[in-house]
Design a protein around this motif. Structure first.
Motif, PDB file in Angstrom:
ATOM      1  N   ALA A 137       6.013   4.199   0.937  1.00  0.00           N
ATOM      2  CA  ALA A 137       6.726   5.331   1.544  1.00  0.00           C
ATOM      3  C   ALA A 137       7.858   4.838   2.445  1.00  0.00           C
ATOM      4  O   ALA A 137       8.964   5.394   2.421  1.00  0.00           O
ATOM      5  CB  ALA A 137       5.751   6.210   2.324  1.00  0.00           C
ATOM      6  N   ARG A 138       7.606   3.808   3.221  1.00  0.00           N
ATOM      7  CA  ARG A 138       8.650   3.261   4.107  1.00  0.00           C
ATOM      8  C   ARG A 138       9.794   2.665   3.296  1.00  0.00           C
ATOM      9  O   ARG A 138      10.976   2.858   3.622  1.00  0.00           O
ATOM     10  CB  ARG A 138       8.059   2.210   5.034  1.00  0.00           C
ATOM     11  CG  ARG A 138       7.306   2.772   6.217  1.00  0.00           C
ATOM     12  CD  ARG A 138       6.972   1.704   7.252  1.00  0.00           C
ATOM     13  NE  ARG A 138       6.057   0.701   6.729  1.00  0.00           N
ATOM     14  CZ  ARG A 138       4.735   0.824   6.699  1.00  0.00           C
ATOM     15  NH1 ARG A 138       4.158   1.907   7.169  1.00  0.00           N
ATOM     16  NH2 ARG A 138       3.975  -0.136   6.209  1.00  0.00           N
TER      17      ARG A 138
ATOM     18  N   ASN B 121       0.859  -1.187   0.000  1.00  0.00           N
ATOM     19  CA  ASN B 121       0.000   0.000   0.000  1.00  0.00           C
ATOM     20  C   ASN B 121       0.899   1.241   0.000  1.00  0.00           C
ATOM     21  O   ASN B 121       2.126   1.120  -0.021  1.00  0.00           O
ATOM     22  CB  ASN B 121      -0.956  -0.011   1.209  1.00  0.00           C
ATOM     23  CG  ASN B 121      -0.224  -0.159   2.526  1.00  0.00           C
ATOM     24  OD1 ASN B 121       0.805   0.489   2.757  1.00  0.00           O
ATOM     25  ND2 ASN B 121      -0.724  -1.017   3.403  1.00  0.00           N
ATOM     26  N   ALA B 122       0.280   2.406   0.019  1.00  0.00           N
ATOM     27  CA  ALA B 122       1.044   3.651  -0.054  1.00  0.00           C
ATOM     28  C   ALA B 122       1.991   3.826   1.134  1.00  0.00           C
ATOM     29  O   ALA B 122       3.122   4.298   0.973  1.00  0.00           O
ATOM     30  CB  ALA B 122       0.100   4.840  -0.155  1.00  0.00           C
ATOM     31  N   ASP B 123       1.543   3.447   2.323  1.00  0.00           N
ATOM     32  CA  ASP B 123       2.414   3.569   3.506  1.00  0.00           C
ATOM     33  C   ASP B 123       3.616   2.652   3.389  1.00  0.00           C
ATOM     34  O   ASP B 123       4.744   3.032   3.732  1.00  0.00           O
ATOM     35  CB  ASP B 123       1.638   3.254   4.785  1.00  0.00           C
ATOM     36  CG  ASP B 123       0.619   4.321   5.137  1.00  0.00           C
ATOM     37  OD1 ASP B 123       0.823   5.488   4.729  1.00  0.00           O
ATOM     38  OD2 ASP B 123      -0.370   3.983   5.810  1.00  0.00           O
ATOM     39  N   ASP B 124       3.398   1.445   2.900  1.00  0.00           N
ATOM     40  CA  ASP B 124       4.483   0.489   2.702  1.00  0.00           C
ATOM     41  C   ASP B 124       5.480   1.048   1.689  1.00  0.00           C
ATOM     42  O   ASP B 124       6.696   1.000   1.898  1.00  0.00           O
ATOM     43  CB  ASP B 124       3.907  -0.850   2.220  1.00  0.00           C
ATOM     44  CG  ASP B 124       4.938  -1.952   2.132  1.00  0.00           C
ATOM     45  OD1 ASP B 124       5.865  -1.990   2.980  1.00  0.00           O
ATOM     46  OD2 ASP B 124       4.818  -2.797   1.225  1.00  0.00           O
TER      47      ASP B 124
END
Length: 63
Positions: free
Chosen positions: A45-46, A40-43
């Motif tokens: 970004a990390r 997902n987007a958070d993954d």
């Protein structure tokens, strides 16, 4: 500055530009690979942060 020194400066600039282009292409491929595999987007970004990549690198301005 001698003729030889000017030629060397020119060659060094060309080499730096070539390496810069190659590095930019490699970083772009890395961003795309991460985007394809992130959950997902958070993954994403990390993962980008962990590799020192910025999502805005290489982004083209609308024409």
């Amino acid at each position: 500055m001698s003729h030889d020194a000017r030629d060397l400066d020119r060659l060094e600039r060309q080499e730096a530009e070539t390496l810069g282009a190659a590095l930019a292409a490699e970083r772009s491929r890395a961003r795309r690979a991460l985007a394809a595999r992130a959950e997902n987007a958070d993954d994403l970004a990390r993962l980008l942060d962990a590799l020192g990549l910025r999502p805005e690198e290489g982004r083209r301005e609308p024409e």
